[in-house]
Enzyme design. Structure first.
Site, PDB file in Angstrom:
ATOM      1  N   GLU A  20       0.824  -1.198   0.000  1.00  0.00           N
ATOM      2  CA  GLU A  20       0.000   0.000   0.000  1.00  0.00           C
ATOM      3  C   GLU A  20       0.863   1.256   0.000  1.00  0.00           C
ATOM      4  O   GLU A  20       1.965   1.278   0.553  1.00  0.00           O
ATOM      5  CB  GLU A  20      -0.952   0.020   1.197  1.00  0.00           C
ATOM      6  N   ASP A  35      16.957  -2.593  11.097  1.00  0.00           N
ATOM      7  CA  ASP A  35      17.708  -1.653  10.258  1.00  0.00           C
ATOM      8  C   ASP A  35      17.079  -0.273  10.416  1.00  0.00           C
ATOM      9  O   ASP A  35      16.714   0.383   9.437  1.00  0.00           O
ATOM     10  CB  ASP A  35      17.680  -2.109   8.795  1.00  0.00           C
TER      11      ASP A  35
END
Length: 286
Positions: free
Chosen positions: A92, A195
């Site tokens: 999305e 990360d």
């Protein structure tokens, strides 16, 4: 691009061929672009399936898990597939807003709550990627064993094989790994982004932090905090709110450089000798 749009229609079961809108920032690995289909906009990530095997399939599974379990917002996944040596991931599209104090507080609270999600051991159900490099996630009962074997020594051996590190560097790192129990407090395994730097989140239109590009695993939560401090991009409100929700163990700031050794070794392998000095300074200090 025309072939990609045809593949997207077929593999994602769109009724009509999607319309390309524009390219988005995608770093060195992926081509990222915005399309419109089914009266909605979608983000497409595309890269070489031969060069980065299963990368986007693994990311799809990680993002699904985080979307379903984390209090932070990770975009919904639509589909992933491989076609003609190219792999695709479709998710999305969320419009970016502006960061402010309230949004940073939401981010700090959400990360603290995500870190409360735990596991009986450290690791993840499959290896994945950190940047373009393999990240080993074999489960370990001890964080320090996991950190030593799956993070520090694995990356250091890659750097040694590339002649970026020498034998003396490896010996120093091995000695450091033997002392991790003295330096790192015991904590339960926390669900990490893995990360978490400023380039892997943004603030949406409603002050909602949106996170992406995870290198997911269950690990020591100070890993995520150390990563946020590597390049900046997180405000004082973020850290203050995190501490209010899930206080960090005393002297956590003194351990930041130790936890940053892993991403610095990763950067050494990715970008070369410009990261050698910071790696050696950390080894010397610890």
């Amino acid at each position: 691009m025309e072939d990609a749009l045809i593949h997207l229609k077929e593999e994602c079961n769109f009724k009509n061929r999607p319309r390309f809108i524009r390219h988005l920032h995608g770093g060195d690995i992926n081509t990222v672009y915005l399309i419109e289909a089914e009266e909605q906009q979608w983000v497409v990530k595309q890269n070489n399936a031969i060069q980065f095997p299963l990368m986007l399939e693994k990311e799809y599974r990680a993002m699904q898990f985080l979307h379903q379990n984390s209090p932070l917002y990770y975009p919904k996944m639509l589909c992933h597939f491989t076609k003609n040596e190219q792999q695709f991931l479709v998710m999305e599209y969320i419009e970016e807003g502006l960061s402010n104090n309230k949004a940073q507080q939401h981010l700090g609270k959400g990360l603290a709550q995500q870190h409360r999600l735990s596991n009986s051991s450290f690791g993840w159900k499959e290896d994945n990627y950190i940047g373009s490099l393999k990240q080993v996630n074999t489960f370990k009962e001890s964080w320090n064993d996991f950190f030593a074997e799956n993070r520090l020594l694995f990356q250091a051996e890659q750097a040694f094989n590339k002649r970026l590190l020498v034998a003396q560097d490896l010996k120093q790192l091995e000695r450091l790994c033997l002392r991790l129990n003295e330096m790192i407090p015991t904590e339960p395994a926390a669900l990490l982004h893995g990360d978490l730097w400023a380039g892997n989140y943004f603030i949406g239109q409603k002050n909602q932090p949106v996170l992406y590009d995870p290198a997911i695993y269950f690990g020591h939560r100070e890993m995520d905090l150390a990563m946020t401090l590597l390049f900046g991009g997180f405000s004082t409100d973020f850290y203050m709110t995190y501490q209010e929700v899930y206080p960090l163990v005393k002297d956590w700031e003194e351990r930041v450089k130790l936890f940053q050794l892993y991403p610095n070794l990763v950067h050494l392998n990715l970008f070369g000798a410009s990261y050698l000095d910071v790696v050696r300074k950390t080894l010397k200090k610890h």
